[in-house]
Design a protein around this motif. Structure first.
Motif, PDB file in Angstrom:
ATOM      1  N   PRO A   1       0.824  -1.210   0.000  1.00 52.90           N
ATOM      2  CA  PRO A   1       0.000   0.000   0.000  1.00 52.90           C
ATOM      3  C   PRO A   1       0.859   1.261   0.000  1.00 52.90           C
ATOM      4  CG  PRO A   1       0.093  -0.935   2.207  1.00 52.90           C
ATOM      5  CD  PRO A   1       0.811  -1.893   1.309  1.00 52.90           C
TER       6      PRO A   1
ATOM      7  N   GLY B   1      -3.619   2.288   0.016  1.00 50.27           N
ATOM      8  CA  GLY B   1      -3.276   2.935   1.276  1.00 50.27           C
ATOM      9  C   GLY B   1      -4.202   4.050   1.701  1.00 50.27           C
TER      10      GLY B   1
ATOM     11  N   LYS C   1      -4.753   4.002   8.000  1.00 47.32           N
ATOM     12  CA  LYS C   1      -3.816   4.567   8.978  1.00 47.32           C
ATOM     13  C   LYS C   1      -4.381   4.430  10.401  1.00 47.32           C
ATOM     14  CE  LYS C   1      -0.327   6.075   6.528  1.00 47.32           C
ATOM     15  NZ  LYS C   1      -0.387   4.964   5.581  1.00 47.32           N
TER      16      LYS C   1
ATOM     17  N   ASP D   1      -2.100  -0.101   9.132  1.00 47.75           N
ATOM     18  CA  ASP D   1      -0.635  -0.073   9.212  1.00 47.75           C
ATOM     19  C   ASP D   1      -0.228   0.684  10.476  1.00 47.75           C
ATOM     20  OD1 ASP D   1      -1.522   2.278   8.013  1.00 47.75           O
ATOM     21  OD2 ASP D   1       0.214   2.492   6.711  1.00 47.75           O
TER      22      ASP D   1
END
Length: 341
Positions: free
Chosen positions: A87, A122, A149, A174
């Motif tokens: 990502p 991402g 995130k 992540d």
């Protein structure tokens, strides 16, 4: 179009954000964050490269592994090679902006599918980038994985719902992005997660849940405890914290603790097909690659991404033939010498 042409065009189009160096070791881009480099001194980026380079291959040619089977299964889906596109977001922030975010997302998601694997998309300080990735995943009937995130749980769960609506194969966070500079620059609060917070996220969805950013055996065990389906052993490409160990250094101990209990993916300086073999021999089930895929997109769009992944296939096949590996399950620690020990 060939790889040399793709790299030449990518170098021009990335406008100095990435030099596409002959040896992608993190030296020339040290401290270039935002950008494509490692944070501060760049030592973590460099260590990823050096640690993987310290894994050497045992050449073997007396065997019957003449036509290796490189396919594997991830989250119930068969892919042609144990490599997944990592990502990456922020074309305009980190890559020079030749491509818009939606163009880059389409390139990597569709190009990866065409090459027989899939992409992760991402998240960023600009919330639209996450949506751009989801839109690309919708175009391939959900055969992709959005990574979110480590925002507040309420916001993460909102994004998980959007991922579910896209038909995504899995979803993840992540957590190694907890101190990401680009998020701070855009006023987006991110941070570490407690076990209780992670359990809430895992239980909020029926999709397989991925924790990206595990670098210690104890946290790998916590990932199993909270019910994650997979981990990515990763230090965010050396872009969030200086002076950490390299992924190849910590992966064996992590695999020793959780192999078979959770899917293990590894991410860090994957540049050649032989790097895939190294990480699998160290204990991973599959790997993620970022920079070569970015070069493919910037230098040749979807066709460039497909070309890069097919080159990985050719290189991995050669490495498997020359180490006596009939299939991915045959790749183990006997195929390497780990000089990091």
């Amino acid at each position: 179009m060939d790889l040399n042409e793709v790299k030449k065009l990518a170098r021009e189009r990335m406008k100095g954000y990435c030099g596409i160096c002959r040896e992608c070791d993190g030296n020339s881009c040290s401290g270039k964050v935002p950008g494509m480099g490692g944070t501060k001194t760049g030592s973590t980026f460099k260590r990823n490269y050096e640690a993987l380079n310290n894994v050497k291959i045992n050449l073997r040619t007396i065997h019957d592994a003449k036509d290796p089977n490189m396919s594997t299964e991830i989250f119930g889906k068969k892919i042609d090679i144990p490599l997944i596109t990592a990502p990456v977001t922020g074309s305009s922030i980190n890559m020079g902006g030749f491509l818009t975010e939606d163009q880059y997302s389409d390139d990597v998601v569709i190009g990866s599918i065409n090459a027989g694997t899939f992409a992760m998309t991402g998240d960023s300080g600009n919330p639209q980038f996450f949506i751009d990735g989801l839109n690309s995943i919708k175009k391939v009937d959900g055969f992709g994985v959005p990574i979110i995130k480590p925002r507040e749980n309420e916001k993460i769960i909102e994004n998980i719902r959007k991922a579910e609506e896209s038909g995504a194969l899995a979803v993840g966070v992540d957590i190694d992005g907890a101190g990401l500079i680009t998020m701070a620059l855009h006023g987006q609060p991110v941070g570490p997660k407690t076990v209780e917070e992670l359990k809430e996220l895992v239980s909020s969805t029926k999709l397989p849940f991925i924790l990206k950013g595990i670098m210690t055996a104890d946290e790998a065990e916590l990932a199993v405890e909270v019910g994650a389906a997979a981990i990515v052993v990763s230090n965010h490409g050396g872009r969030v914290l200086d002076h950490t160990l390299g992924v190849a250094e910590v992966l064996p101990e992590i695999a020793k603790k959780v192999k078979g209990k959770i899917t293990i993916l590894a991410d860090g300086s994957v540049r050649q097909g032989v790097d895939i073999l190294k990480y699998i021999a160290l204990g991973a089930d599959a790997v993620l690659a970022a920079r070569p895929i970015i070069w493919g997109s910037y230098g040749g769009r979807q066709e460039g991404v497909e070309l890069v992944i097919n080159n990985f296939k050719n290189e991995l096949k050669q490495a498997m033939i020359l180490t006596g590996c009939k299939d991915v399950k045959s790749i183990n620690e006997t195929k390497i010498v780990n000089l990091n020990k």
